[in-house]
Motif scaffolding. Sequence first.
Motif, short mmCIF file in Angstrom:
data_model
loop_
_atom_site.label_atom_id
_atom_site.label_comp_id
_atom_site.label_asym_id
_atom_site.label_seq_id
_atom_site.Cartn_x
_atom_site.Cartn_y
_atom_site.Cartn_z
N GLN A 245 -1.90 4.19 -5.50
CA GLN A 245 -1.67 5.46 -6.19
C GLN A 245 -1.09 6.47 -5.22
OE1 GLN A 245 -2.04 6.65 -9.36
NE2 GLN A 245 -2.62 4.66 -10.20
N LYS A 246 0.26 6.55 -5.17
CA LYS A 246 0.93 7.56 -4.34
C LYS A 246 0.39 7.59 -2.91
CE LYS A 246 1.91 10.56 -8.30
NZ LYS A 246 1.71 11.90 -8.91
N ARG A 247 0.53 6.49 -2.23
CA ARG A 247 0.12 6.34 -0.83
C ARG A 247 -1.40 6.43 -0.64
NH1 ARG A 247 4.59 6.80 2.52
NH2 ARG A 247 3.28 7.29 4.33
N LYS A 248 -2.13 6.27 -1.74
CA LYS A 248 -3.58 6.18 -1.70
C LYS A 248 -3.99 4.87 -2.36
CE LYS A 248 -3.29 10.50 -0.38
NZ LYS A 248 -3.33 10.84 1.05
N VAL A 249 -5.27 4.52 -2.23
CA VAL A 249 -5.80 3.31 -2.87
C VAL A 249 -6.88 3.72 -3.86
CG1 VAL A 249 -7.05 1.15 -2.58
CG2 VAL A 249 -5.29 1.80 -0.92
N ARG A 250 -6.70 3.33 -5.11
CA ARG A 250 -7.71 3.59 -6.15
C ARG A 250 -8.59 2.36 -6.28
NH1 ARG A 250 -5.73 6.68 -11.26
NH2 ARG A 250 -5.80 8.26 -9.61
N VAL A 251 -9.89 2.56 -6.14
CA VAL A 251 -10.86 1.47 -6.24
C VAL A 251 -11.63 1.62 -7.55
CG1 VAL A 251 -12.87 0.37 -5.19
CG2 VAL A 251 -11.10 1.40 -3.73
N HIS A 252 -11.55 0.61 -8.40
CA HIS A 252 -12.27 0.60 -9.67
C HIS A 252 -13.56 -0.21 -9.50
CE1 HIS A 252 -8.82 2.27 -11.87
NE2 HIS A 252 -8.07 1.44 -11.16
#
Length: 396
Positions: free
Chosen positions: A218-225
């Motif tokens: 997500q836009k140079r970030k990491v989304r963890v579900h």
Amino acid sequence: MLKDRIYYQNAYKKTFKARINGNGVDSEGRPYVLLSNTAFYPTGGGQPHDTGTIEGVRVIDVEEVDGEVRHFLSEELHSKKDVEGAIDWERRFDHMQQHTGQHILTAAFVGLFGFQTISFHLGKGLVSIDLDIEDVTAEQLTAAEKLANEIILENRPVETKWVTEDELSQFSLRKQLAVTDEIRLVIIPDFDFNGCGGTHPSSTGQVGLLKIISTEKQKRKVRVHFACGGRVLQQLHWKHEELSAASKLLSAPEDGVSNAIERLLTSHHTLEKSLEKAKEDLLSFEMKNLLINKNGSIVKASFTDRTVQELQKLARMIVAEDDSAIALFVAESEDRLQFVAARGVSAGTSMKLISAKVLPLLHGKGGGNDAFVQGGGERTMASEELLSVMENTISN
């Protein structure tokens, strides 16, 4: 004061009594009441609002507006000043599990790798955090999940404490706080100190279990579900149903589904190659048949519901086989006409003459060069009529 609200005094309180201090209707026409105190948590800090009833009337939303908690109702409440409220405990406890699980997982990523969480979302199915990093490895995810579940299993107390801004220096906070008054800390001893206005269980053991489900960039970030508590069982139930259905469709045991899918994909790729070769053979046969029946140098034909890609390939095959040929093809669909025109290297006529003549008639668009053009537009005439226009254009 915030600390006096019932949901902060006792997050486990399911029913309560209060006075109606006011009511109103918002700009969207939703009726609401104001209470002297409340156990209903308003949306905030990534945690959704509580639902329930006030005097039997459904509470569908709870928001804090200008310091007052508005309880939005499914209908107007005509009642005495003293009312009884009841929160939806299943929803509340689920939110408590998920929110505390988020604190634990976030602290695990910080403690193990220094990965900070920059946002948190508690959805209906999964919970997510955005890590302020560009990538995370499978090994790091496994390690953070393992540590989080160890903290849960240890059943550590989850403490809350109201402090002043001057007292913050006594605590090793995970991140800087944005608020300066009525500061509430949520503390898991020897593991996490964090400012938070959400509701939490009294111990980590009540989170039950934490499972990371997936990640995405997500836009140079990491989304963890991930999911906690009862939601893990929901995910397990859903995944088991999907695996069981796949097992039956593939006629394979559940522990052999991946191998069966791999074999199916291999077979599918083989069939795709065979089908592509069969299409090429059919086009070659069609090309030779069209050349046998050509009128002078012109090879022409109209088709119904034929892709323009097939027409392009067929036209190129013809002019490659006979460098003196000119291929004119039209494909018609329900409301559209498309055309292709190609010439062999020995044919001197420019195909741009055809597109220049035809495209205005079809109110269409197209392009190409002297040797090859294509285009399409509205079905303003029959396909055979369009073929005649194309042929007459290069014959005159």
